[in-house]
Enzyme design. Structure first.
Site, PDB file in Angstrom:
ATOM      1  N   TRP A  99      30.639  54.094  -6.546  1.00  0.00           N
ATOM      2  CA  TRP A  99      32.102  54.077  -7.012  1.00  0.00           C
ATOM      3  C   TRP A  99      32.965  54.786  -5.848  1.00  0.00           C
ATOM      4  CZ3 TRP A  99      32.349  50.419 -10.257  1.00  0.00           C
ATOM      5  CH2 TRP A  99      31.352  50.253 -11.143  1.00  0.00           C
ATOM      6  N   ASP A 166      37.849  61.709  -8.980  1.00  0.00           N
ATOM      7  CA  ASP A 166      37.351  60.884 -10.079  1.00  0.00           C
ATOM      8  C   ASP A 166      36.363  61.649 -10.957  1.00  0.00           C
ATOM      9  OD1 ASP A 166      36.224  59.000 -11.465  1.00  0.00           O
ATOM     10  OD2 ASP A 166      35.746  57.439  -9.788  1.00  0.00           O
ATOM     11  N   LYS A 190      32.780  57.858 -21.466  1.00  0.00           N
ATOM     12  CA  LYS A 190      31.720  58.499 -21.117  1.00  0.00           C
ATOM     13  C   LYS A 190      31.813  59.792 -22.161  1.00  0.00           C
ATOM     14  CE  LYS A 190      31.225  56.562 -16.670  1.00  0.00           C
ATOM     15  NZ  LYS A 190      29.986  55.419 -17.126  1.00  0.00           N
TER      16      LYS A 190
END
Length: 354
Positions: A99, A166, A190
């Site tokens: 990511w 992030d 999440k």
């Protein structure tokens, strides 16, 4: 029947959050309408937005310099929005996983990217601490927790350059000085809420430096001006995040969750290290408290282990498709009981197959 949910996302939510969300879907606040039917311009939803915003700021101890946004497009859209809003010429990035690498590739479309560290050659098994952030870059971007490989940044640099992070897979899981960050973004599925909403927390002063003509939906300043209502927001996900944040506050805040998360991850890592049939490939000092990855030492036992944990009502234990092996995502809402149950299954597997 007890299900032990280790899915990486969408993932487990607190049971009381699910119950309250389900009730609101039938009839929100006894108004005769479903939560899915109320207007995002209504007083009811204004109250949800205000309460959710205040909970974020309170839990993270943020001052008035920060704006809280509830956007769509996931963390993936933020890979583009960050450089569009913050990059004049060059930004610095850490490449600590898939990511993070995706964020780098999107930033390259806007300007120059300086990669201060890449763990790719070592299969992202560690995170370097020996990097220096140049004074001339516009911002520094990092990924706090790498969901796929199972690494986590334990410390963040002390710098005058805006830190962009992030935090999709570990936000609200540990106590940090959140005011050291210029911008934090996190997709909801999440530790926060259902999929379809992304929290962006931005220090407003860092948005005054770019003069380019930014498309409206990609412009943080326009979203701030419109209070996250430039378009119809994900009403359900924002409401569910409000309930989750209330649950965190009622438990005693982030510091309590941090202790629980450390306890859960230590128990599981200790078992992996002790067990003759499993191994973890991440440097110990960089192991994630959220996503514990592990592998069988003997590949021929995969069918047997898969049968055992699935038979015991464990779900979501498969590793990411790009990596294989196994991954236990032990987010805030996963109970100590579920982690202990998984450990007992691993012990029983060792007893039978060693």
């Amino acid at each position: 029947m007890k299900i032990h949910n280790f899915n990486a996302g969408p993932s487990i939510l607190p049971k009381q959050v699910i119950r309250k969300s389900a009730k609101a879907v039938i009839d929100y606040n006894q108004c005769g309408l479903s939560l899915l039917e109320i207007s995002h311009r209504s007083i009811d939803f204004e109250k949800i937005m205000e309460k959710t915003t205040n909970l974020v700021k309170r839990l993270m101890n943020l001052n008035k310099d920060y704006a809280v946004l509830f956007l769509q497009g996931g963390a993936t859209l933020q890979f583009t929005m960050v450089p569009y809003n913050l990059m004049k010429t060059e930004a610095a990035y850490l490449d600590t996983g898939i990511w993070a690498n995706n964020a780098i590739e999107e930033a390259k479309k806007i300007g120059k990217v300086r990669i201060l560290f890449s763990g790719r050659e070592k299969k992202y098994s560690y995170i370097s601490k020996n990097y220096k952030i140049p004074d001339e870059v516009d911002y520094f971007h990092c990924t706090s927790n790498n969901t796929i490989v199972g690494t986590q940044m334990k410390i963040f640099p002390n710098t005058s350059i805006p830190i962009i992070c992030d935090m999709s897979s570990d936000i609200f899981s540990r106590k940090l000085n959140f005011c050291q960050f210029g911008l934090i973004y996190a997709s909801a599925q999440k530790n926060i809420s259902s999929a379809g909403m992304t929290i962006v927390i931005v220090k407003k002063e860092i948005l005054r430096k770019i003069k380019r003509n930014i498309p409206s939906y990609l412009d943080y300043k326009i979203h701030i001006k419109n209070n996250s209502l430039l378009n119809t927001p994900n009403v359900f996900s924002i409401y569910t995040s409000m309930l989750t944040l209330e649950w965190i506050e009622n438990k005693g805040g982030i510091s309590i969750l941090e202790k629980e998360n450390q306890q859960k991850s230590k128990l599981l890592y200790d078992e992996i290290d002790r067990n003759n049939l499993f191994e973890n490939r991440i440097h110990k000092e960089d192991r994630s408290n959220m996503n514990v990855t592990f592998f069988l030492k003997k590949k021929n036992l995969k069918k047997d282990f898969d049968y055992m944990w699935k038979k015991e009502n464990i779900v979501g234990l498969e590793g990411h498709r790009s990596l294989g092996g196994y991954r236990a995502s032990i987010y805030n809402a996963i109970s100590l009981e579920s982690v202990q149950f998984l450990i007992e299954v691993m012990k029983e597997f060792e007893r039978i197959f060693s």
